[in-house]
Design a protein around this motif. Structure first.
Motif, PDB file in Angstrom:
ATOM      1  N   LEU A 239      37.765 -20.962  74.520  1.00 14.64           N
ATOM      2  CA  LEU A 239      37.738 -20.949  73.057  1.00 14.64           C
ATOM      3  C   LEU A 239      39.152 -21.015  72.499  1.00 14.64           C
ATOM      4  O   LEU A 239      40.092 -20.531  73.145  1.00 14.64           O
ATOM      5  CB  LEU A 239      37.027 -19.692  72.546  1.00 14.64           C
ATOM      6  CG  LEU A 239      35.553 -19.584  72.917  1.00 14.64           C
ATOM      7  CD1 LEU A 239      35.024 -18.209  72.561  1.00 14.64           C
ATOM      8  CD2 LEU A 239      34.758 -20.666  72.213  1.00 14.64           C
ATOM      9  N   PRO A 240      39.329 -21.586  71.306  1.00 17.75           N
ATOM     10  CA  PRO A 240      40.671 -21.713  70.732  1.00 17.75           C
ATOM     11  C   PRO A 240      41.396 -20.373  70.598  1.00 17.75           C
ATOM     12  O   PRO A 240      42.584 -20.290  70.830  1.00 17.75           O
ATOM     13  CB  PRO A 240      40.424 -22.330  69.351  1.00 17.75           C
ATOM     14  CG  PRO A 240      39.087 -22.966  69.448  1.00 17.75           C
ATOM     15  CD  PRO A 240      38.308 -22.195  70.463  1.00 17.75           C
ATOM     16  N   GLN A 241      40.687 -19.345  70.228  1.00 17.75           N
ATOM     17  CA  GLN A 241      41.305 -18.023  70.111  1.00 17.75           C
ATOM     18  C   GLN A 241      40.678 -17.101  71.155  1.00 17.75           C
ATOM     19  O   GLN A 241      39.893 -16.210  70.828  1.00 17.75           O
ATOM     20  CB  GLN A 241      41.114 -17.449  68.711  1.00 17.75           C
ATOM     21  CG  GLN A 241      41.841 -18.250  67.663  1.00 17.75           C
ATOM     22  CD  GLN A 241      41.650 -17.653  66.287  1.00 17.75           C
ATOM     23  OE1 GLN A 241      40.672 -16.997  65.994  1.00 17.75           O
ATOM     24  NE2 GLN A 241      42.624 -17.897  65.430  1.00 17.75           N
ATOM     25  N   ALA A 242      41.048 -17.329  72.407  1.00 20.51           N
ATOM     26  CA  ALA A 242      40.482 -16.551  73.507  1.00 20.51           C
ATOM     27  C   ALA A 242      40.777 -15.075  73.309  1.00 20.51           C
ATOM     28  O   ALA A 242      41.856 -14.688  72.871  1.00 20.51           O
ATOM     29  CB  ALA A 242      41.050 -17.026  74.833  1.00 20.51           C
ATOM     30  N   GLY A 243      39.808 -14.278  73.630  1.00 19.46           N
ATOM     31  CA  GLY A 243      39.966 -12.839  73.518  1.00 19.46           C
ATOM     32  C   GLY A 243      39.150 -12.142  74.576  1.00 19.46           C
ATOM     33  O   GLY A 243      38.549 -12.766  75.447  1.00 19.46           O
ATOM     34  N   ARG A 244      39.126 -10.845  74.481  1.00 16.64           N
ATOM     35  CA  ARG A 244      38.399 -10.008  75.428  1.00 16.64           C
ATOM     36  C   ARG A 244      36.887 -10.162  75.227  1.00 16.64           C
ATOM     37  O   ARG A 244      36.413 -10.264  74.105  1.00 16.64           O
ATOM     38  CB  ARG A 244      38.817  -8.555  75.191  1.00 16.64           C
ATOM     39  CG  ARG A 244      38.207  -7.589  76.132  1.00 16.64           C
ATOM     40  CD  ARG A 244      38.820  -6.215  75.916  1.00 16.64           C
ATOM     41  NE  ARG A 244      37.957  -5.249  76.557  1.00 16.64           N
ATOM     42  CZ  ARG A 244      37.721  -4.050  76.109  1.00 16.64           C
ATOM     43  NH1 ARG A 244      38.314  -3.625  75.008  1.00 16.64           N
ATOM     44  NH2 ARG A 244      36.923  -3.237  76.748  1.00 16.64           N
ATOM     45  N   MET A 245      36.151 -10.152  76.316  1.00 14.72           N
ATOM     46  CA  MET A 245      34.700 -10.195  76.262  1.00 14.72           C
ATOM     47  C   MET A 245      34.206  -8.959  75.517  1.00 14.72           C
ATOM     48  O   MET A 245      34.659  -7.864  75.759  1.00 14.72           O
ATOM     49  CB  MET A 245      34.137 -10.201  77.684  1.00 14.72           C
ATOM     50  CG  MET A 245      32.627 -10.307  77.786  1.00 14.72           C
ATOM     51  SD  MET A 245      31.642  -8.816  77.603  1.00 14.72           S
ATOM     52  CE  MET A 245      32.099  -7.835  78.979  1.00 14.72           C
ATOM     53  N   LYS A 246      33.274  -9.159  74.581  1.00 12.45           N
ATOM     54  CA  LYS A 246      32.716  -8.045  73.814  1.00 12.45           C
ATOM     55  C   LYS A 246      31.303  -7.704  74.258  1.00 12.45           C
ATOM     56  O   LYS A 246      30.961  -6.543  74.380  1.00 12.45           O
ATOM     57  CB  LYS A 246      32.709  -8.371  72.320  1.00 12.45           C
ATOM     58  CG  LYS A 246      34.086  -8.457  71.711  1.00 12.45           C
ATOM     59  CD  LYS A 246      33.951  -8.716  70.226  1.00 12.45           C
ATOM     60  CE  LYS A 246      35.300  -8.804  69.548  1.00 12.45           C
ATOM     61  NZ  LYS A 246      35.134  -8.999  68.106  1.00 12.45           N
ATOM     62  N   LEU A 247      30.469  -8.728  74.465  1.00 13.43           N
ATOM     63  CA  LEU A 247      29.065  -8.487  74.779  1.00 13.43           C
ATOM     64  C   LEU A 247      28.483  -9.642  75.574  1.00 13.43           C
ATOM     65  O   LEU A 247      28.699 -10.799  75.235  1.00 13.43           O
ATOM     66  CB  LEU A 247      28.263  -8.312  73.472  1.00 13.43           C
ATOM     67  CG  LEU A 247      26.750  -8.183  73.588  1.00 13.43           C
ATOM     68  CD1 LEU A 247      26.356  -6.893  74.277  1.00 13.43           C
ATOM     69  CD2 LEU A 247      26.120  -8.250  72.199  1.00 13.43           C
ATOM     70  N   VAL A 248      27.737  -9.298  76.602  1.00 12.00           N
ATOM     71  CA  VAL A 248      26.962 -10.266  77.374  1.00 12.00           C
ATOM     72  C   VAL A 248      25.517  -9.783  77.332  1.00 12.00           C
ATOM     73  O   VAL A 248      25.244  -8.610  77.567  1.00 12.00           O
ATOM     74  CB  VAL A 248      27.432 -10.334  78.848  1.00 12.00           C
ATOM     75  CG1 VAL A 248      26.492 -11.199  79.675  1.00 12.00           C
ATOM     76  CG2 VAL A 248      28.856 -10.840  78.944  1.00 12.00           C
ATOM     77  N   VAL A 249      24.610 -10.684  77.008  1.00 13.33           N
ATOM     78  CA  VAL A 249      23.181 -10.364  77.011  1.00 13.33           C
ATOM     79  C   VAL A 249      22.486 -11.393  77.889  1.00 13.33           C
ATOM     80  O   VAL A 249      22.698 -12.595  77.724  1.00 13.33           O
ATOM     81  CB  VAL A 249      22.564 -10.399  75.594  1.00 13.33           C
ATOM     82  CG1 VAL A 249      21.075 -10.092  75.653  1.00 13.33           C
ATOM     83  CG2 VAL A 249      23.284  -9.443  74.661  1.00 13.33           C
TER      84      VAL A 249
END
Length: 124
Positions: A56-66
């Motif tokens: 993603l353009p603004q990669a960040g920390r994973m928040k939620l996986v369902v």
């Protein structure tokens, strides 16, 4: 508090708090071996989610996986520095309620639900 989450959301089977490297830090429901297997699997899932977020353009920390499976749902939510909250639930679970209760629990636990990086191979 893990028991409160499980009891406040019908259809909840297992609740596990784990470190980023897959070590079980706490659990409610199920047996210890099952919680350890779930924690180990979560380590791989959060790593995969991190790799996907890098696209993603603004990669960040994973928040939620369902993950929806026949018979139920699996939730993995970032909880604190190096810590995650995982829940396994039956298919009749209220997904919106589960997400809200998981967020509420993480806020309540705050900084107590962290797993700092290990040094010299020893758990802290």
């Amino acid at each position: 508090m893990l028991k409160d989450l499980a009891e406040s959301v019908p259809q909840t089977r297992n609740v596990v708090v784990l470190s980023a490297d897959g070590l079980r830090m706490g659990q409610h429901g199920g047996d210890t071996d099952a919680a350890d297997r779930l924690a180990a699997a979560c380590s791989g899932l959060q790593s995969l989610a991190g790799a996907v977020s890098a696209e993603l353009p603004q990669a960040g920390r994973m928040k939620l996986v369902v993950i929806e499976m026949e018979g139920g749902f699996f939730y993995l939510m970032a909880a604190g520095a190096g810590a995650y909250l995982a829940v396994l639930a039956d298919e009749g679970v209220d997904a919106g309620l589960m997400g809200q209760r998981m967020r509420d629990l993480i806020i309540r636990l705050g900084e107590h639900i962290t797993s700092p990086p290990r040094s010299d191979g020893q758990a802290r």
